[in-house]
Design a protein around this motif. Structure first.
Motif: not given
Length: 606
Positions: A130, A173, A330, A332, A499-505, A508
């Motif tokens: 990020y 976070y 958070s 991730s 899913n943006e959150n799933a992609d971020r997790i 990570t």
């Protein structure tokens, strides 16, 4: 290991059981008898305790500064002197508190607790995956085409978040995620889950996992040293010369004592403080280059930058819970911290055994190991509350210093913890250290990370390296641990689940080298056929009491030195056998057993 204390040790005294002092025992005689000058339960004279405690405290000071700066960079606060000063003060304070808790209530060995380098990988992953995380507070420029006029319009949107609010949001976070990981860390020790983990995780899993940490650490080292390679390599080279090339040479130091007057003591001061001395020399060279105008435009290598931070810093600063705002969470970040926590647990267990071996005492029993891990987890939880951004863990380098100095007294490390608490409360102290030029710190990191990797590889001594099975597991784990994060870094849009959150997790998780390497190594190590001896697990496991015939080997103390500081009446309660981090109660001898024992002793010998 060779004794490096020198002639000054001749005047050190032997403490007898009744508390009196006997000046007739020399260090050489005491060392031949015990192996250490001061063993775990000894209390050296106060002036020597202060000297030894400062030695242990200064030994790992550079590590605390390095990890604190990495946290500051991860939360976009690397250009804010006020935040960096507060963060370093908090790190030093928690180091001292955790060291005191470990020595007095934890595993009760002479151990120093410092900032855990296992957390470097998740911090670096945040920066790599990020890179635009610090842009929220900057103005954005957008160009649009106006069809009516046929001209481009430039729209500048002002920042809505100032720098301090941006830093605080990132720190919060880290706080909540670290608190959660620390609580799990505590439960692993408090419930005795450590023993179960050790049945499935051994050197074949740990070595490639921690080796990947060392490989990723080079990113941080290069980032600092690339500011000025000359100064950075000078610092690293001097560290190697002082610690390795001159390891067998003892520095002559003029001294005066009331008993011997003026005399020369020979002591390897340059070896014990190799990194610190090298950093001071590198700092001085940076100052000379700055004065000569050789570092124009290179602010990170100059020594005349940041003086206002020292002037503005308070003489005393008291870190407190919630100083950076309420904790947030958070998923991730938590996943990255949880992986680091699991690795930290296993690394600390290895340090416990190494310290016991260095001090020539029995291996820590299960209750002491559980209690040590629980204390580390509890203090990690409080580190999250305080806003450190990292956990605390056992430092193997200080265990090595115990072997060099031959001083294993717990009293020394109690005072070392108090010294770190004092460091954390003196705001000017932290402000001075954050002004160290980056290439100087980078040179020190090269040596520290290099030694870290070397210590990790030493665990392979327990593994059968002639086994194709073991070699395949280690090799595949390392290559996959490097390949998967590299793919995630180079293809930011490679993971798209909708899913943006799933992609971020997922980014990570897969971007963390430890996860890929550890999971693959653990899976293959437990599914491929192999004995515990071949896997190196047998060598890592120890029984609750020493093996028969082995108790005489430990000349520095018995298993009782691991007992917690509790009244005997409490330790003998029957409920204690159900608490994993407390020793089993001693069996009470009945009157009938006592009578039978006396009768047996009265029988004539055959």
């Amino acid at each position: 290991m060779e004794n490096h204390v020198g002639e000054e040790g001749m005047k050190m005294v032997n403490h007898t059981e009744n508390g009196h002092v006997d000046d007739t025992v020399t260090v050489e005689e005491k060392e031949c008898e015990d192996g250490l000058i001061y063993k775990v339960t000894d209390n050296p004279p106060m002036h020597l305790t202060i000297l030894f405690a400062f030695q242990q405290a200064l030994l790992s000071l550079a590590n605390q500064l390095a990890l604190s700066l990495m946290v500051a960079e991860a939360v976009c606060g690397d250009k804010n002197p006020e935040f960096k000063t507060k963060l370093l003060s908090t790190t030093l304070l928690m180091d001292g508190i955790t060291t005191l808790a470990m020595v007095l209530f934890g595993v009760r060995l002479p151990l120093f607790q410092g900032a855990a380098f296992e957390y470097v990988v998740p911090l670096l992953a945040l920066q790599t995956l990020y890179p635009d995380r610090c842009d929220a507070g900057k103005p954005t420029v957008t160009t649009m085409f106006n069809e009516t006029t046929g001209m481009n319009l430039t729209i500048v949107t002002n920042a809505t978040v100032d720098e301090w609010e941006l830093i605080m949001s990132h720190v919060q976070y880290l706080q909540g995620s670290l608190m959660t990981a620390g609580f799990i860390h505590f439960l692993i020790g408090a419930t005795g889950f450590v023993g179960l983990i050790l049945n499935f995780v051994g050197p074949v899993t740990i070595v490639p996992t921690i080796l990947l940490i060392g490989i990723y650490m080079q990113r941080a080292a290069v980032k600092f040293v690339s500011v000025h390679w000359g100064i950075g390599l000078l610092t690293a080279g001097l560290s190697v010369i002082f610690s390795l090339y001159l390891a067998r040479w003892k520095l002559p130091i003029p001294m005066w004592t009331k008993k011997r007057g003026c005399h020369v003591m020979r002591y390897p001061l340059h070896q014990v403080f190799a990194i610190l001395i090298a950093m001071l020399i590198g700092w001085g060279v940076s100052g000379i280059f700055t004065a000569c105008g050789l570092l124009e435009g290179n602010d990170l290598a100059r020594t005349d930058i940041g003086h206002e931070a020292i002037a503005d810093a308070n003489w005393f600063y008291f870190p407190y819970p919630g100083q950076f705002g309420p904790p947030d969470f958070s998923v991730s970040v938590f996943v990255g911290f949880l992986i680091a926590t699991m690795i930290s647990v296993l690394d600390s267990i290895g340090d416990y055994y190494a310290c016991a071996k260095t001090c020539n005492v029995p291996p820590p029993p299960n209750h002491a190991t559980n209690r040590g891990i629980a204390i580390e987890g509890l203090c990690t939880f409080f580190s999250g509350i305080m806003g450190c951004g990292h956990a605390t863990s056992t430092y193997g380098g200080n265990v090595g210093a115990v072997g060099i100095t031959k001083v294993g007294s717990r009293q020394v490390f109690v005072l070392c913890g108090i010294i770190y608490i004092a460091f954390g409360l003196v705001g000017k102290f932290s402000a001075v250290f954050i002004t160290i030029p980056h290439p100087v710190l980078g040179g020190a990191l090269i040596v520290m990370f290099g030694m870290f990797i070397g210590v990790v590889l030493s665990n392979l001594q327990y593994v059968n390296l002639t086994s194709t099975r073991n070699l395949a597991i280690i090799g595949l784990s390392v290559i996959m641990g490097l390949a998967v994060p590299y793919w995630v870094e180079k293809t930011p849009d490679g993971i798209q689940t909708g899913n943006e959150n799933a992609d971020r997790i997922l980014r990570t998780l897969l971007g963390n080298a430890n996860l890929t390497g550890a999971l693959l190594a653990c899976f293959m190590d437990n599914t491929l056929p192999g004995t515990k001896e071949e896997r190196g697990i047998t060598a890592w496991q120890s029984s609750e009491t020493p093996e028969e015939g082995q108790s005489s080997v430990y000349t520095q103390g018995d298993i009782s030195l691991y007992d917690p500081l509790l009244p005997e009446r409490v330790k003998n309660l029957s409920i204690m056998k159900y608490i994993p981090f407390l020793p089993n109660p001693k069996l009470k001898q009945t009157k009938r057993d006592s009578f039978m024992s006396e009768e047996m002793h009265s029988l004539p010998a055959l």
